[in-house]
Design a protein around this motif. Sequence first.
Motif, mmCIF file in Angstrom:
data_model
loop_
_atom_site.group_PDB
_atom_site.id
_atom_site.type_symbol
_atom_site.label_atom_id
_atom_site.label_comp_id
_atom_site.label_asym_id
_atom_site.label_seq_id
_atom_site.Cartn_x
_atom_site.Cartn_y
_atom_site.Cartn_z
ATOM 1 N N THR B 52 12.199 18.656 -1.493
ATOM 2 C CA THR B 52 13.322 19.723 -1.308
ATOM 3 C C THR B 52 14.670 19.131 -1.005
ATOM 4 O O THR B 52 14.639 18.023 -0.322
ATOM 5 C CB THR B 52 12.718 20.459 -0.343
ATOM 6 N N ASP B 53 15.613 19.995 -1.403
ATOM 7 C CA ASP B 53 16.993 19.300 -1.386
ATOM 8 C C ASP B 53 17.277 19.493 -0.165
ATOM 9 O O ASP B 53 17.078 20.498 0.867
ATOM 10 C CB ASP B 53 17.951 20.226 -2.224
ATOM 11 N N ASN B 54 18.130 18.529 0.583
ATOM 12 C CA ASN B 54 18.454 18.406 1.979
ATOM 13 C C ASN B 54 17.613 18.399 3.002
ATOM 14 O O ASN B 54 18.166 18.789 4.234
ATOM 15 C CB ASN B 54 19.511 19.719 2.202
ATOM 16 N N LYS B 55 16.209 18.374 2.717
ATOM 17 C CA LYS B 55 15.138 18.018 3.890
ATOM 18 C C LYS B 55 15.245 16.818 4.112
ATOM 19 O O LYS B 55 15.415 15.820 3.241
ATOM 20 C CB LYS B 55 14.014 18.527 3.485
ATOM 21 N N ARG B 56 14.930 16.545 5.403
ATOM 22 C CA ARG B 56 14.812 14.966 5.837
ATOM 23 C C ARG B 56 13.528 14.654 6.304
ATOM 24 O O ARG B 56 13.281 14.592 7.486
ATOM 25 C CB ARG B 56 15.929 14.714 7.006
ATOM 26 N N PRO B 57 12.556 14.093 5.192
ATOM 27 C CA PRO B 57 11.238 13.597 6.046
ATOM 28 C C PRO B 57 11.367 12.262 6.787
ATOM 29 O O PRO B 57 12.358 11.391 6.561
ATOM 30 C CB PRO B 57 10.605 13.340 4.535
#
Lengths: 114, 115
Positions: B52-57
Amino acid sequence: EAAVTQSPRNKVAVTGGKVTLSCNQTNNHNNMYWYRQDTGHGLRLIHYSYGAGSTEKGDIPDGYKASRPSQENFSLILELATPSQTSVYFCASSDWGYNQDTQYFGPGTRLLVL
Amino acid sequence: GDSVTQTEGLVTLTEGLPVMLNCTYQSTYSPFLFWYVQHLNEAPKLLLKSFTDNKRPEHQGFHATLHKSSSSFHLQKSSAQLSDSALYYCALRRPSGGSNAKLTFGKGTKLSVKS
């Protein structure tokens, strides 16, 4: 944790000889892959398979064949080994669906072709 | 075709300093991005993945944000540890299954953390 085993772990072969690298996974994964790892090139895909009886060419298939006789086993075959095939070879497996992106790697086989 | 470009070669850091390993990609699709880590004499294993764009795992103190606008997925950690010394691979996969299940790896970045 998924388990992938490879044999042999180390192999010395002569130029022109036949080499078979074996991979076994007990996780019932559909997908299996063969990579070679070389400094400066990273991991490069040689062949892969989506299930028993299927094989597909990867990015660098020349000089290699693959065989998937069963869900668990995937072999890489060098019919006429050359020194340029000296490398570390990794087998990996992955499942279908959401988790198909997680590839589980075996411990690797170091191949030296003289 | 698809390609992944990473920070070349060796990155040497002092323990406690921040880590940033660059990864950019090219693909005609909107791919999923991954970081794999390989410690010395071990097999590569998954560190992080992002769909997902702009998600930070995050995992083990590492994080990476997928920015589709800049085609980047840089790996970061606030404070390097000696045990972070390893080879790091960035990889992508096309979003659908079937023949797109294969990964395209970058050439890898070797991280060496010194005391």
